[in-house]
Scaffold this active site. Structure first.
Site, PDB file in Angstrom:
ATOM      1  N   GLU A  36       0.813  -1.228   0.000  1.00 31.23           N
ATOM      2  CA  GLU A  36       0.000   0.000   0.000  1.00 31.23           C
ATOM      3  C   GLU A  36       0.847   1.281   0.000  1.00 31.23           C
ATOM      4  O   GLU A  36       0.376   2.325  -0.431  1.00 31.23           O
ATOM      5  CB  GLU A  36      -0.961  -0.011   1.187  1.00 31.23           C
ATOM      6  CG  GLU A  36      -2.420  -0.064   0.836  1.00 31.23           C
ATOM      7  CD  GLU A  36      -2.796   0.533  -0.527  1.00 31.23           C
ATOM      8  OE1 GLU A  36      -2.761   1.773  -0.664  1.00 31.23           O
ATOM      9  OE2 GLU A  36      -3.128  -0.215  -1.459  1.00 31.23           O
ATOM     10  N   HIS A  38       3.525   1.730  -1.829  1.00 31.26           N
ATOM     11  CA  HIS A  38       3.671   1.994  -3.268  1.00 31.26           C
ATOM     12  C   HIS A  38       2.324   2.408  -3.854  1.00 31.26           C
ATOM     13  O   HIS A  38       2.261   3.261  -4.736  1.00 31.26           O
ATOM     14  CB  HIS A  38       4.165   0.746  -4.009  1.00 31.26           C
ATOM     15  CG  HIS A  38       5.483   0.226  -3.511  1.00 31.26           C
ATOM     16  ND1 HIS A  38       5.587  -0.911  -2.754  1.00 31.26           N
ATOM     17  CD2 HIS A  38       6.740   0.709  -3.660  1.00 31.26           C
ATOM     18  CE1 HIS A  38       6.865  -1.130  -2.467  1.00 31.26           C
ATOM     19  NE2 HIS A  38       7.586  -0.165  -2.987  1.00 31.26           N
ATOM     20  N   GLN A 154      16.651   9.113   1.238  1.00 34.48           N
ATOM     21  CA  GLN A 154      16.604   8.844  -0.209  1.00 34.48           C
ATOM     22  C   GLN A 154      15.924  10.004  -0.949  1.00 34.48           C
ATOM     23  O   GLN A 154      16.407  10.471  -1.982  1.00 34.48           O
ATOM     24  CB  GLN A 154      15.853   7.531  -0.478  1.00 34.48           C
ATOM     25  CG  GLN A 154      15.560   7.271  -1.946  1.00 34.48           C
ATOM     26  CD  GLN A 154      15.104   5.849  -2.198  1.00 34.48           C
ATOM     27  OE1 GLN A 154      15.909   4.953  -2.294  1.00 34.48           O
ATOM     28  NE2 GLN A 154      13.799   5.624  -2.300  1.00 34.48           N
ATOM     29  N   LEU A 185       4.840   0.444   6.434  1.00 33.55           N
ATOM     30  CA  LEU A 185       4.789  -0.604   5.413  1.00 33.55           C
ATOM     31  C   LEU A 185       6.144  -0.681   4.720  1.00 33.55           C
ATOM     32  O   LEU A 185       6.753   0.333   4.384  1.00 33.55           O
ATOM     33  CB  LEU A 185       3.697  -0.313   4.389  1.00 33.55           C
ATOM     34  CG  LEU A 185       2.260  -0.253   4.911  1.00 33.55           C
ATOM     35  CD1 LEU A 185       1.269  -0.254   3.745  1.00 33.55           C
ATOM     36  CD2 LEU A 185       1.936  -1.414   5.845  1.00 33.55           C
ATOM     37  N   ARG A 188      10.184  -5.452   3.251  1.00 36.06           N
ATOM     38  CA  ARG A 188      10.924  -6.368   4.132  1.00 36.06           C
ATOM     39  C   ARG A 188      10.051  -6.938   5.249  1.00 36.06           C
ATOM     40  O   ARG A 188      10.451  -7.926   5.883  1.00 36.06           O
ATOM     41  CB  ARG A 188      12.118  -5.660   4.761  1.00 36.06           C
ATOM     42  CG  ARG A 188      13.206  -5.365   3.750  1.00 36.06           C
ATOM     43  CD  ARG A 188      14.260  -4.454   4.343  1.00 36.06           C
ATOM     44  NE  ARG A 188      14.973  -3.765   3.287  1.00 36.06           N
ATOM     45  CZ  ARG A 188      16.116  -4.166   2.762  1.00 36.06           C
ATOM     46  NH1 ARG A 188      16.676  -5.244   3.205  1.00 36.06           N
ATOM     47  NH2 ARG A 188      16.689  -3.498   1.788  1.00 36.06           N
TER      48      ARG A 188
HETATM   49  O1  PAF Z   1      13.199   2.892  -2.787  1.00 38.74           O
HETATM   50  C1  PAF Z   1      13.457   1.985  -3.602  1.00 38.74           C
HETATM   51  O2  PAF Z   1      12.681   1.046  -3.793  1.00 38.74           O
HETATM   52  C2  PAF Z   1      14.783   2.018  -4.354  1.00 38.74           C
HETATM   53  O3  PAF Z   1      15.795   2.566  -3.576  1.00 38.74           O
HETATM   54  C3  PAF Z   1      14.683   2.746  -5.707  1.00 38.74           C
HETATM   55  C4  PAF Z   1      14.338   4.208  -5.543  1.00 38.74           C
HETATM   56  C5  PAF Z   1      13.641   2.071  -6.584  1.00 38.74           C
HETATM   57  C6  PAF Z   1      16.031   2.673  -6.432  1.00 38.74           C
HETATM   58  O4  PAF Z   1      16.408   1.353  -6.691  1.00 38.74           O
END
Ligand code: PAF
Length: 288
Positions: A36, A38, A154, A185, A188
Site C-alpha cells: 500500500e 507503493h 533517499q 509498510l 521487508r
Molecule cells: O526505494 C526503492 O525502492 C529504491 O531505492 C529505488 C528508488 C527504486 C532505487 O532502486
C-alpha cells in the site's frame, strides 16, 4: 490495459508517444514486492499526471550484503496485478543486463547529505541508488517522480541530485503508510519472523513517544533518545544500527538540542531483517 515493457527503448518510445499527445508523465521507481505504500504513490501519480509508469528493478548496485540481495522478496505476478488493478498505464521490468549492459564505471556520488544515517551505515548505498535513479530518469523522462517519506534520506538525496544536475523533474514525497499498529509498510516486513513481526510496531511506538516528550518541552538529544535505546535493548532479537536526530534539510547530526523540523531516524535489525523508520519533529499534534 497495462503496457508491460522490458526494454528501455520500448519505454522511451511509449513515453515519447504519450508526450506527443500532450500527456504528462508520472513515474514511481520501485524494487517490487509492492504494498500500500507503493499504492499511495501510484494513486498520487494517477491523480496528478495523465500517464503513470511504474518500474520494478531490484538494483544490485545498492546492496552492500549479497545475502540481503538474495533474500529480497520478489513476486512479479502479484506486483503486475497490483499495478494493473490500480489503473497505472505502464510497467517497466528491466533485467540486470538491460540496466547494466556492461560494468558500470560511472557512479553518481553525493556528499554531505549522505554523511549520516543510511549513508554512513551502508557504504555505497546511495551511489547505487542515485546511479540507478538517474539512469531510470533518463530512460523514462517523467515530469514528476514519486517517492515515500519512509526513506527520508533517499528523497533528500534524489531531490538534491535533480537540483545539482539541472534536471527539470519534480520530486514529490508522500507520507509513510502504516499498519493500524503503526508499523511502517515495507517490502521487508514479509521477511520478519513471527516474534519479530510482533516486536516491529515498537519502532514507531518509540518514535511517537519521543515526539510526545519533545512536545512536552524536552529538547535534549540524549534525554529524547535514551528511552528508545532502553525499549529496543529489551527486545531479545533487536540490534540497533542507528538512532539519530538530524537537521531536516542538511541531514547533519544534532548532538545537543533538537528543534522543530528535525528528523529522528532509526534503523534496527530484528533478527536478520533491517527495518527503518523516521518522524519529523513538529510542535503541532496533527502534523508528522
Ligand atoms: O526505494 C526503492 O525502492 C529504491 O531505492 C529505488 C528508488 C527504486 C532505487 O532502486
Amino acid at each position: 490495459m497495462l503496457s508491460v515493457n522490458r526494454r528501455a527503448n520500448d519505454v522511451r518510445t511509449l513515453v515519447a508517444d504519450w508526450r506527443s499527445s500532450g500527456h504528462t508523465v508520472g513515474f514511481i521507481p520501485t524494487m517490487g514486492a509492492l504494498h500500500e505504500g507503493h499504492g499511495s504513490l501510484i494513486r498520487a501519480s494517477l491523480d496528478q499526471c495523465d500517464r503513470t509508469l511504474v518500474s520494478i528493478f531490484v538494483n544490485p548496485l545498492q546492496f552492500d550484503r549479497d545475502e540481503d540481495l538474495a533474500t529480497y522478496p520478489v513476486d512479479s505476478r502479484a506486483d503486475q496485478n497490483f499495478v494493473a488493478d490500480l489503473g497505472a498505464h505502464a510497467l517497466f521490468l528491466p533485467s540486470v543486463e538491460e540496466m547494466y549492459p556492461s560494468k558500470q564505471l560511472t557512479l553518481v556520488t553525493q556528499s554531505e547529505l549522505t554523511d549520516h544515517l543510511d549513508g554512513a551505515a551502508r557504504p555505497g548505498f546511495f551511489d547505487g541508488i542515485l546511479t540507478v535513479v538517474l539512469k531510470l530518469f533518463h530512460m523514462v523522462n517523467p515530469d514528476i517522480a514519486f517517492f515515500g517519506q519512509k526513506d527520508y534520506q533517499q528523497v533528500a538525496v534524489v531531490r538534491r541530485m535533480v537540483e545539482d544536475l539541472n534536471m527539470t523533474i519534480k520530486i514529490h514525497a508522500m507520507p509513510t503508510e502504516r499498519e493500524s499498529n503503526g508499523l511502517a509498510l515495507s517490502s521487508r516486513n514479509r521477511l520478519l519472523a513471527k516474534t519479530s513481526r510482533s516486536d516491529a510496531p515498537k519502532l514507531f511506538k518509540c518514535l511517537n513517544e519521543l515526539r510526545s516528550r519533545f512536545r512536552d518541552g524536552e529538547t535534549e538529544v540524549r534525554a529524547l533518545v535514551a528511552p528508545i535505546r532502553k525499549t529496543l535493548a529489551a527486545i531479545p532479537d533487536a540490534r540497533i544500527d542507528y538512532i539519530s536526530v538530524v537537521d531536516g534539510q542538511s541531514l547533519q547530526l544534532r548532538t545537543d538540542r533538537v528543534q522543530v523540523g528535525d528528523v529522528v531516524a532509526i534503523a534496527v535489525f530484528l533478527g536478520e531483517i533491517r527495518l527503518i523508520d523516521n518522524i519529523i519533529l513538529s510542535d503541532h499534534p496533527w502534523k508528522s
